[in-house]
Design a protein around this motif. Structure first.
Motif, mmCIF file in Angstrom:
data_model
loop_
_atom_site.group_PDB
_atom_site.id
_atom_site.type_symbol
_atom_site.label_atom_id
_atom_site.label_comp_id
_atom_site.label_asym_id
_atom_site.label_seq_id
_atom_site.Cartn_x
_atom_site.Cartn_y
_atom_site.Cartn_z
ATOM 1 N N ILE A 44 37.979 27.820 45.614
ATOM 2 C CA ILE A 44 37.014 27.546 46.710
ATOM 3 C C ILE A 44 35.690 27.988 46.361
ATOM 4 O O ILE A 44 34.899 27.881 47.052
ATOM 5 N N ALA A 45 35.382 28.480 44.998
ATOM 6 C CA ALA A 45 33.929 29.039 44.832
ATOM 7 C C ALA A 45 33.869 29.204 43.100
ATOM 8 O O ALA A 45 35.004 29.479 42.517
ATOM 9 N N THR A 46 32.683 29.245 42.548
ATOM 10 C CA THR A 46 32.345 29.629 41.367
ATOM 11 C C THR A 46 31.170 30.752 41.543
ATOM 12 O O THR A 46 30.337 30.378 42.333
ATOM 13 N N VAL A 47 31.319 31.493 40.852
ATOM 14 C CA VAL A 47 30.412 32.722 41.032
ATOM 15 C C VAL A 47 29.383 32.964 39.460
ATOM 16 O O VAL A 47 30.287 33.255 38.465
ATOM 17 N N PRO A 48 28.050 32.999 39.470
ATOM 18 C CA PRO A 48 27.475 33.355 38.156
ATOM 19 C C PRO A 48 27.967 34.888 37.704
ATOM 20 O O PRO A 48 28.069 35.589 38.738
ATOM 21 N N ALA A 49 28.280 35.005 36.361
ATOM 22 C CA ALA A 49 28.825 36.425 36.112
ATOM 23 C C ALA A 49 28.193 36.830 34.482
ATOM 24 O O ALA A 49 29.064 37.363 33.970
ATOM 25 N N GLY A 50 26.893 36.513 34.276
ATOM 26 C CA GLY A 50 26.379 37.105 33.086
ATOM 27 C C GLY A 50 26.900 36.277 32.025
ATOM 28 O O GLY A 50 27.372 35.050 31.913
ATOM 29 N N ALA A 51 26.642 36.826 30.836
ATOM 30 C CA ALA A 51 27.043 35.854 29.478
ATOM 31 C C ALA A 51 28.404 36.137 28.935
ATOM 32 O O ALA A 51 28.489 37.497 28.484
ATOM 33 N N GLU A 52 29.316 35.416 28.955
ATOM 34 C CA GLU A 52 30.729 35.505 28.402
ATOM 35 C C GLU A 52 31.227 36.392 29.064
ATOM 36 O O GLU A 52 31.720 37.413 28.473
ATOM 37 N N PRO A 53 31.572 36.348 30.503
ATOM 38 C CA PRO A 53 32.176 37.392 31.355
ATOM 39 C C PRO A 53 33.752 37.136 30.827
ATOM 40 O O PRO A 53 34.279 36.424 30.828
ATOM 41 N N LEU A 54 34.258 38.442 30.533
ATOM 42 C CA LEU A 54 35.624 38.549 30.017
ATOM 43 C C LEU A 54 36.422 39.448 31.185
ATOM 44 O O LEU A 54 37.135 38.946 32.038
ATOM 45 N N GLY A 55 36.382 40.669 30.763
ATOM 46 C CA GLY A 55 37.095 41.874 31.580
ATOM 47 C C GLY A 55 36.680 41.982 32.919
ATOM 48 O O GLY A 55 35.584 41.925 33.505
ATOM 49 N N LEU A 56 37.437 42.225 33.765
ATOM 50 C CA LEU A 56 37.453 42.423 35.242
ATOM 51 C C LEU A 56 38.149 43.584 35.819
ATOM 52 O O LEU A 56 39.283 43.761 35.408
ATOM 53 N N ALA A 57 37.408 44.495 36.811
ATOM 54 C CA ALA A 57 38.084 45.490 37.307
ATOM 55 C C ALA A 57 37.542 45.817 38.622
ATOM 56 O O ALA A 57 36.306 45.698 38.743
ATOM 57 N N TYR A 58 38.377 45.985 39.612
ATOM 58 C CA TYR A 58 37.903 46.202 40.944
ATOM 59 C C TYR A 58 37.535 47.718 41.188
ATOM 60 O O TYR A 58 38.415 48.566 40.630
ATOM 61 N N VAL A 59 36.438 48.015 41.798
ATOM 62 C CA VAL A 59 36.069 49.351 42.031
ATOM 63 C C VAL A 59 36.408 49.821 43.338
ATOM 64 O O VAL A 59 35.550 49.249 44.578
ATOM 65 N N SER A 60 37.442 50.326 43.786
ATOM 66 C CA SER A 60 37.745 50.595 45.382
ATOM 67 C C SER A 60 36.965 51.419 46.109
ATOM 68 O O SER A 60 36.671 51.314 47.223
ATOM 69 N N THR A 61 36.066 52.162 45.217
ATOM 70 C CA THR A 61 35.020 53.230 46.123
ATOM 71 C C THR A 61 33.901 52.538 46.411
ATOM 72 O O THR A 61 33.052 53.002 47.234
ATOM 73 N N THR A 62 33.417 51.462 45.755
ATOM 74 C CA THR A 62 32.153 50.854 45.976
ATOM 75 C C THR A 62 32.497 49.424 46.378
ATOM 76 O O THR A 62 31.236 48.601 46.801
ATOM 77 N N HIS A 63 33.659 49.044 46.667
ATOM 78 C CA HIS A 63 33.848 47.515 46.925
ATOM 79 C C HIS A 63 33.098 46.631 46.236
ATOM 80 O O HIS A 63 32.506 45.650 46.633
ATOM 81 N N GLU A 64 33.131 46.746 44.886
ATOM 82 C CA GLU A 64 32.391 45.975 43.930
ATOM 83 C C GLU A 64 33.292 45.692 42.711
ATOM 84 O O GLU A 64 34.420 46.242 42.485
ATOM 85 N N VAL A 65 33.112 44.534 41.803
ATOM 86 C CA VAL A 65 34.015 44.150 40.789
ATOM 87 C C VAL A 65 33.134 44.552 39.645
ATOM 88 O O VAL A 65 31.866 44.019 39.623
ATOM 89 N N ALA A 66 33.551 45.134 38.840
ATOM 90 C CA ALA A 66 33.124 45.423 37.522
ATOM 91 C C ALA A 66 33.347 44.416 36.387
ATOM 92 O O ALA A 66 34.576 44.036 36.336
ATOM 93 N N VAL A 67 32.541 43.805 35.750
ATOM 94 C CA VAL A 67 32.335 42.698 34.868
ATOM 95 C C VAL A 67 31.884 43.082 33.303
ATOM 96 O O VAL A 67 30.760 43.330 33.430
ATOM 97 N N ALA A 68 32.817 42.670 32.388
ATOM 98 C CA ALA A 68 32.643 43.193 31.058
ATOM 99 C C ALA A 68 32.063 41.883 30.622
ATOM 100 O O ALA A 68 32.571 40.932 30.190
ATOM 101 N N ASP A 69 30.701 41.925 30.275
ATOM 102 C CA ASP A 69 30.032 40.419 29.705
ATOM 103 C C ASP A 69 30.012 40.658 28.148
ATOM 104 O O ASP A 69 29.103 41.366 27.687
ATOM 105 N N PHE A 70 30.862 39.921 27.630
ATOM 106 C CA PHE A 70 31.096 40.142 26.090
ATOM 107 C C PHE A 70 29.774 39.733 25.194
ATOM 108 O O PHE A 70 29.404 40.201 24.343
#
Length: 652
Positions: free
Chosen positions: A316-342
């Protein structure tokens, strides 16, 4: 401030948002292989019906923060107990600890060689790190940020999963084709279970007491019973499966197939292939958002994330996410997703909300002030140029009434106990009282010169009115309409808000660039707090003991702590910030920027600006409907009210 806002001078375009979550509370399985390492691919592909692909909508990512970490970050996990992100830095053999709200580096922890995957055990308060080159797992205490144990495992540990039920950590040893099972209490391997070739991802299905292991080398998924350690099923999927995640509601397992550029959806109960969904080239990791019911897949080759609906399985969607996005983790306290840009050596947090314009309702001339009536489910809009109040149904987003009032109505206030809406008429120095049952004026109150702002003290049942031309705050009885007191404040008082936690009213004095804090109990000014230039609107944010002030002249918003009665933070908005409203559910502050076409969104959890949404010329007043989760924006230059959804699903 003038009786009406000055002419619009600029237009600024928009940014939107997205949503993400991590799979099943397990911690995260692995991301990219360490530099120089490769996982062998394979042949074969799952067969199963694929939902109609349809065009995927492209969304802009809204960044909460972006911060440099070590060299080649590949994996990230969120430790909720300490509100910190742990980032595996492959190139520097460290784990970087980042504050989830502030986005600051807390410390750097040396671990083994080639840290490649992370998992968090909330019960033990430990983060487990798979060190690919040193064939071991580092155990970090989140309370001391120190390595407390190092456990030797099989060859090339590549993915991790934690089970708080079995109190074990499962490690995919890609080089030796097995799972190493670590006892959390003993910090030692207690079993090794054979799986397929080159295991690269793990998902734990607690309801079935099974581990689903994606085998990159054999193009299948091994289903391992955690009690016996035996493979009970082998399920064919696409080519080179890597990331894997579980949806406990549908009981489906999603597998990202890097070699065949698709995602296999498996029924965890039967093992049947439910669907195969095409995604952009070489998907890597996959995580589940159980709030928005969506799966997010990292696509390093296109620097983006693919978003799948967990309800339909469709892309349903594609989202820009930096250079070589790899790791993802949901941050429940901020309602944000952390993305590790390799590729860019940063860790980025992206907001998980999607404010979007959903409707536009024509009203009168120069709409300025909005207020939401919870009983009638209606929004009352003061039309300063046509001397009336437009009434909009929050259920249908349609105009249902037009109520004539005084000259140049500028502000409106809803008083629940009286089922009435009070309107400040700047030009006629009166207050019109509208019954929300009949949408008619039932009373007109005389006040001092230039009433411009309204607030209500529910304890004393008094109406508070800022009189901009008299530099006073008037206190009126709502039962009799009598003026009970007048209190001298700063120059040209405009917006005001009542703070129920202190029983004080905060008055934005545009002419003296300060906020007067007035005790309604004693009718005295307790303090004057210097803020930005020409403060215009002010709003109390419950739960944060914060009073937010829109500074029209300096293009920013000041945050005043009602504990300390001083400014504790400043948010740069740009332009001429005007109306403010708070979304209590998502903990977000919406700010109308009159000098642009934008409404700016600030996360009160993180303290970051997370979005700027284009709504039309001269956005000015705001109101929030907590039922529909919509923000109503009066656009002074257009003569309408824009309706913004604060939680719109991404599917068109």
């Amino acid at each position: 401030m003038d009786e009406s806002p000055p002419a619009v001078r600029a237009a600024i375009t928009v940014a939107l948002a997205l949503t993400v979550l991590c799979a099943g509370g397990l911690g995260l399985s692995r991301l990219a292989p360490p530099s120089g390492a490769e996982l062998p691919g394979g042949l074969g592909q799952g067969t199963g019906s694929s939902p109609p692909p349809g065009p995927a909508e492209v969304w802009s990512s809204v960044v909460g923060f972006s911060i440099g970490v070590g060299t080649s970050p590949s994996s990230v996990v969120f430790a909720q107990s300490v509100d910190e992100l742990f980032v595996a830095d492959q190139g520097s053999n460290n784990v970087t600890v980042v504050g989830a709200k502030a986005g600051n580096v807390v410390t750097v922890i040396p671990v083994g060689s080639g840290p490649d995957a992370l998992a968090y055990d909330p019960t033990a308060g430990e983060v487990f790190v798979a060190n690919y080159y040193s064939d071991n797992v580092s155990v970090i205490s989140v309370h001391t940020d120190a390595v407390v144990a190092t456990v030797a495992v099989g060859s090339g540990p590549y993915a991790l999963a934690v089970s708080t039920v079995t109190k074990k950590v499962y490690v995919a040893d890609s080089g030796s084709n097995e799972l190493s099972v670590i006892s959390v209490s003993k910090a030692a391997v207690v079993a090794t279970d054979p799986v397929g070739a080159t295991p690269a991802g793990i998902a734990y299905v607690q309801a079935r007491k099974q581990m689903f292991v994606a085998n990159s080398g054999s193009d299948d998924v091994s289903v391992v019973a955690t009690v016996s350690g035996k493979v009970v099923r082998t399920l064919p999927v696409g080519q080179s499966p890597a990331g894997i995640a579980y949806d406990p509601m549908t009981r489906d397992v999603y597998v990202a197939n890097a070699g065949s550029s698709n995602v296999s959806i498996l029924d965890a109960r039967t093992g049947a292939l439910v669907a195969t969904v095409a995604v952009p080239a070489a998907p890597d990791q996959i995580v589940f958002d159980d709030h928005q019911r969506e799966m997010f897949v990292s696509i390093p080759s296109t620097n983006s994330l693919a978003v799948l609906s967990a309800s339909t399985g469709a892309l349903i969607a594609t989202v820009p996410a930096g250079a070589e996005p790899l790791g993802l983790a949901y941050v429940s306290t901020t309602h944000e997703v952390a993305v590790a840009d390799f590729g860019s050596t940063v860790i980025t947090e992206i907001a998980d909300t999607t404010p979007a314009l959903v409707a536009s309702v024509p009203v009168g001339l120069n709409p300025e002030g909005d207020v939401y009536d919870a009983a009638a489910r209606e929004v009352f809009v003061t039309d300063g140029g046509s001397n009336n109040v437009s009434v909009i149904s929050a259920k249908t987003d349609a105009l249902v009434a037009t109520v004539p009032v005084g000259i140049n109505p500028t502000a409106a206030l809803y008083v629940p106990s009286r089922s009435e809406v009070y309107v400040a008429n700047l030009g006629s120095s009166t207050i019109s009282v509208i019954s929300d049952k009949t949408d008619k004026v039932v009373q007109t109150l005389s006040v001092g010169l230039g009433p411009s702002g309204l607030a209500y003290d529910p304890g004393k049942h008094v109406l508070l009115v800022s009189e901009s031309s008299a530099n006073e705050l008037a206190v009126l009885s709502t039962s009799t309409g009598d003026v009970l007191a007048t209190i001298h404040v700063g120059l040209d008082p405009q917006g005001l808000t009542f703070d129920p936690s202190t029983g004080d009213v905060f008055v934005a004095n545009s002419g003296s660039s300060n906020v007067s804090i007035v005790s309604v109990r004693t009718d005295q000014v307790l303090a004057n707090v210097r803020v930005g230039t020409e403060p215009s609107f002010v709003d109390y944010v419950p739960g944060y003991h914060a009073v937010m002030v829109a500074n029209w002249g300096s293009g920013n918003v000041s945050e005043i702590s009602d504990f300390e009665d001083k400014v504790v933070d400043t948010f740069v908005i740009g332009g001429e910030p005007a109306g403010l409203v708070y979304d209590t559910g998502l903990h977000e502050l919406f700010v109308a920027d009159y000098d642009s076409t934008n409404v700016t969104v600030i996360s009160m959890v993180t303290g970051h600006v997370i979005a700027a949404l284009s709504v039309g010329s001269g956005p000015y007043g705001l109101a929030f409907d907590p039922v529909q989760k919509q923000v109503f924006v009066s656009t002074f230059g257009v003569g309408d009210v824009a309706v913004v959804s604060d939680s719109l699903p991404r599917a068109k």
